[in-house]
Design a protein around this motif. Structure first.
Motif, PDB file in Angstrom:
ATOM      1  N   ALA A   1       0.829  -1.208   0.000  1.00  0.00           N
ATOM      2  CA  ALA A   1       0.000   0.000   0.000  1.00  0.00           C
ATOM      3  C   ALA A   1       0.859   1.253   0.000  1.00  0.00           C
ATOM      4  CB  ALA A   1      -0.930  -0.004   1.214  1.00  0.00           C
ATOM      5  N   ALA A   2       1.915   1.259   0.817  1.00  0.00           N
ATOM      6  CA  ALA A   2       2.801   2.427   0.860  1.00  0.00           C
ATOM      7  C   ALA A   2       3.504   2.619  -0.472  1.00  0.00           C
ATOM      8  CB  ALA A   2       3.824   2.267   1.981  1.00  0.00           C
ATOM      9  N   ALA A   3       3.905   1.518  -1.109  1.00  0.00           N
ATOM     10  CA  ALA A   3       4.561   1.618  -2.411  1.00  0.00           C
ATOM     11  C   ALA A   3       3.615   2.207  -3.452  1.00  0.00           C
ATOM     12  CB  ALA A   3       5.060   0.243  -2.859  1.00  0.00           C
ATOM     13  N   LEU A   4       2.355   1.782  -3.436  1.00  0.00           N
ATOM     14  CA  LEU A   4       1.376   2.303  -4.393  1.00  0.00           C
ATOM     15  C   LEU A   4       1.060   3.771  -4.132  1.00  0.00           C
ATOM     16  CD1 LEU A   4      -0.951  -0.806  -4.609  1.00  0.00           C
ATOM     17  CD2 LEU A   4       0.189   0.278  -6.554  1.00  0.00           C
ATOM     18  N   TRP A   5       0.914   4.148  -2.863  1.00  0.00           N
ATOM     19  CA  TRP A   5       0.712   5.564  -2.558  1.00  0.00           C
ATOM     20  C   TRP A   5       1.925   6.378  -2.991  1.00  0.00           C
ATOM     21  CZ3 TRP A   5      -3.803   7.396  -2.113  1.00  0.00           C
ATOM     22  CH2 TRP A   5      -4.814   6.732  -1.440  1.00  0.00           C
ATOM     23  N   GLY A   6       3.114   5.791  -2.858  1.00  0.00           N
ATOM     24  CA  GLY A   6       4.315   6.480  -3.323  1.00  0.00           C
ATOM     25  C   GLY A   6       4.305   6.695  -4.828  1.00  0.00           C
ATOM     26  N   CYS A   7       3.806   5.699  -5.571  1.00  0.00           N
ATOM     27  CA  CYS A   7       3.673   5.867  -7.025  1.00  0.00           C
ATOM     28  C   CYS A   7       2.754   7.046  -7.344  1.00  0.00           C
ATOM     29  CB  CYS A   7       3.121   4.583  -7.648  1.00  0.00           C
ATOM     30  SG  CYS A   7       4.243   3.170  -7.621  1.00  0.00           S
ATOM     31  N   SER A   8       1.613   7.104  -6.680  1.00  0.00           N
ATOM     32  CA  SER A   8       0.672   8.201  -6.918  1.00  0.00           C
ATOM     33  C   SER A   8       1.298   9.546  -6.574  1.00  0.00           C
ATOM     34  CB  SER A   8      -0.592   8.000  -6.077  1.00  0.00           C
ATOM     35  OG  SER A   8      -1.337   6.913  -6.565  1.00  0.00           O
ATOM     36  N   ALA A   9       1.997   9.593  -5.450  1.00  0.00           N
ATOM     37  CA  ALA A   9       2.594  10.854  -5.020  1.00  0.00           C
ATOM     38  C   ALA A   9       3.659  11.331  -5.998  1.00  0.00           C
ATOM     39  CB  ALA A   9       3.198  10.690  -3.623  1.00  0.00           C
ATOM     40  N   LEU A  10       4.478  10.417  -6.495  1.00  0.00           N
ATOM     41  CA  LEU A  10       5.516  10.797  -7.462  1.00  0.00           C
ATOM     42  C   LEU A  10       4.892  11.394  -8.718  1.00  0.00           C
ATOM     43  CD1 LEU A  10       8.163   7.923  -7.280  1.00  0.00           C
ATOM     44  CD2 LEU A  10       8.567  10.366  -6.911  1.00  0.00           C
ATOM     45  N   ILE A  11       3.836  10.766  -9.226  1.00  0.00           N
ATOM     46  CA  ILE A  11       3.175  11.271 -10.431  1.00  0.00           C
ATOM     47  C   ILE A  11       2.627  12.675 -10.190  1.00  0.00           C
ATOM     48  CG2 ILE A  11       1.227  10.935 -12.004  1.00  0.00           C
ATOM     49  CD1 ILE A  11       1.608   7.888 -11.547  1.00  0.00           C
ATOM     50  N   ALA A  12       1.942  12.863  -9.063  1.00  0.00           N
ATOM     51  CA  ALA A  12       1.338  14.169  -8.779  1.00  0.00           C
ATOM     52  C   ALA A  12       2.395  15.244  -8.556  1.00  0.00           C
ATOM     53  CB  ALA A  12       0.437  14.056  -7.544  1.00  0.00           C
ATOM     54  N   LEU A  13       3.450  14.926  -7.807  1.00  0.00           N
ATOM     55  CA  LEU A  13       4.490  15.911  -7.517  1.00  0.00           C
ATOM     56  C   LEU A  13       5.260  16.302  -8.772  1.00  0.00           C
ATOM     57  CD1 LEU A  13       5.836  14.522  -4.123  1.00  0.00           C
ATOM     58  CD2 LEU A  13       4.562  16.652  -4.484  1.00  0.00           C
ATOM     59  N   LEU A  14       5.614  15.323  -9.589  1.00  0.00           N
ATOM     60  CA  LEU A  14       6.345  15.627 -10.816  1.00  0.00           C
ATOM     61  C   LEU A  14       5.493  16.463 -11.771  1.00  0.00           C
ATOM     62  CD1 LEU A  14       8.156  12.249 -11.448  1.00  0.00           C
ATOM     63  CD2 LEU A  14       9.273  14.467 -11.222  1.00  0.00           C
TER      64      LEU A  14
END
Length: 421
Positions: free
Chosen positions: A373-386
């Protein structure tokens, strides 16, 4: 009454679109067939991955060279030669599967030949549609072209899976070989009489450096390339590694996951249809804003949402990412000099795929370290931040669609020229 094609969709556009639809119908099914061919020969999941990697490695190695050559040589010749190589490699792959006991090294070698063909084909073809239509109609042409391409990908995957089950992977690979032959033949009939002669270059290294300068001199361009180097990598990790695991544990298995992926594909067709009408003045701003929803599928898997909601999320994401894709192609068409387009395209391609193997390889260890779950939330966060960071680039926000043809020496060309093909 007979249907008439639009005035901007000339003979070359029709040939190019038809060839792409045919080739993608075969290739989408062949990706499934090659995996089942490896498994049918007694291979493991690791062996399937090795054959897939064998296709990717030459793509990474030769993309930049392919881009430089495509700016030196007649691009349609390079495309036809690449189609011929893919035809031969897939034909031999089919022959091995149908008549013998294929070895892993043989399948990996033939997959590598197919990847090599793609490395030389992709930069030459990336801007092919732009050279067949006027600048004012470029966005609509890209949208129609991508609608056919995406539709062929969906249909090819569905037909390929059914045919693998019905007649075996060997025949699907043989059909892919024939599709490459037919696509190459159509591209050989392109009218290139109006393509200007190319000036002699100053060497391959100079050409590559010149293409690099074209990229780094435009902050909006290199920012988006860097953005998608990471975005594509984390999306690949989420879809190739985490998605099937979530589906198996929470969604009911591969069926719902396959439906969600199909919904994404349908969304891309709808997005392309939308872009035949939608012409935002600040095209790059509109496109980059549409990248934000790409963070939603990873978040949906992290929750996880039900299969029905995940399917809806994937459908919406397919629409928005296609809006980005058409606007991105239109921006490149408008801003990049025609004689340097393939080199710029090769850097764009390389950025898009370079980090994907690393991300998929690290997905498992990252999950073990911090949890899925943390890895998937990290994927979402990277996309949004970039994506938010890219919006900070002034050129991304201010790049404006022109309403007239670019001046000579830019990306504008004769409507019937096919310098991308």
């Amino acid at each position: 009454m007979t249907a008439r094609r639009p005035a901007w969709a000339g003979r070359n556009f029709t040939l190019l679109t038809g060839a792409t639809v045919i080739a993608n119908l075969g290739s989408s099914g062949a990706l499934i067939a090659s995996a089942f061919a490896v498994l049918g020969a007694g291979g493991s999941a690791t062996d399937v991955g090795l054959v897939a990697t064998a296709r990717t490695v030459p793509l990474l190695l030769f993309l930049l060279i392919g881009g430089a050559l495509a700016d030196r040589l007649p691009r349609h010749h390079l495309m036809v030669a690449a189609n011929a190589l893919s035809c031969v490699s897939q034909g031999l792959f089919a022959l091995l599967v149908l008549t013998g006991d294929p070895q892993l090294w043989q399948m990996a070698l033939l997959a590598a030949l197919g990847g090599t063909g793609l490395a030389f084909f992709a930069p030459a073809s990336e801007g092919m549609v732009l050279a067949t239509v006027s600048g004012e109609q470029a966005g609509r042409a890209f949208a129609v072209f991508r609608m056919g391409m995406n539709g062929a990908n969906i249909g090819g995957a569905a037909l390929g899976g059914a045919m693998v089950a019905a007649v075996g992977p060997g025949w699907v690979l043989a059909i892919d070989s024939a599709a490459f032959a037919l696509a190459g033949a159509l591209r050989a009939f392109l009218d290139v009489s109006k393509v200007p002669e190319r000036a002699a270059g100053r060497g391959l290294r100079h050409d590559l450096r010149d293409g690099w300068q074209e990229v780094v001199s435009r902050p909006w361009l290199w920012a988006v390339v860097v953005q998608f180097a990471v975005v594509n990598a984390v999306v690949a990790a989420a879809e190739a590694v985490y998605g099937p695991l979530v589906a198996e544990e929470h969604l009911g298995g591969p069926g719902p996951w396959g439906l969600a992926l199909a919904a994404f594909g349908v969304g891309t067709v709808v997005g392309a249809l939308l872009m035949t009408r939608f012409k935002p003045r600040r095209m790059l701003l509109a496109g980059v804003l549409c990248v934000f929803p790409l963070a939603l599928p990873s978040a949906a898997l992290a929750v996880p949402l039900s299969a029905a909601w995940l399917t809806l999320v994937m459908f919406v994401t397919g629409i928005t990412i296609e809006v980005f894709a058409v606007n991105w192609m239109t921006a490149l068409h408008q801003e990049i000099p025609e004689e340097k387009f393939s080199r710029v395209s090769s850097y764009d391609w390389l950025g898009s795929i370079a980090v994907v193997p690393l991300a998929t390889a690290l997905a498992g260890p990252v999950q073990d370290l911090i949890g899925r779950a943390a890895a998937l939330w990290g994927c979402s966060a990277l996309i949004a931040l970039l994506t938010a960071g890219v919006l900070g680039i002034r050129g991304v926000r201010q790049l404006t669609r022109r309403t007239t043809e670019p001046a000579a020496g830019g990306a504008g060309v004769e409507a019937d020229a096919v310098s991308r093909c």
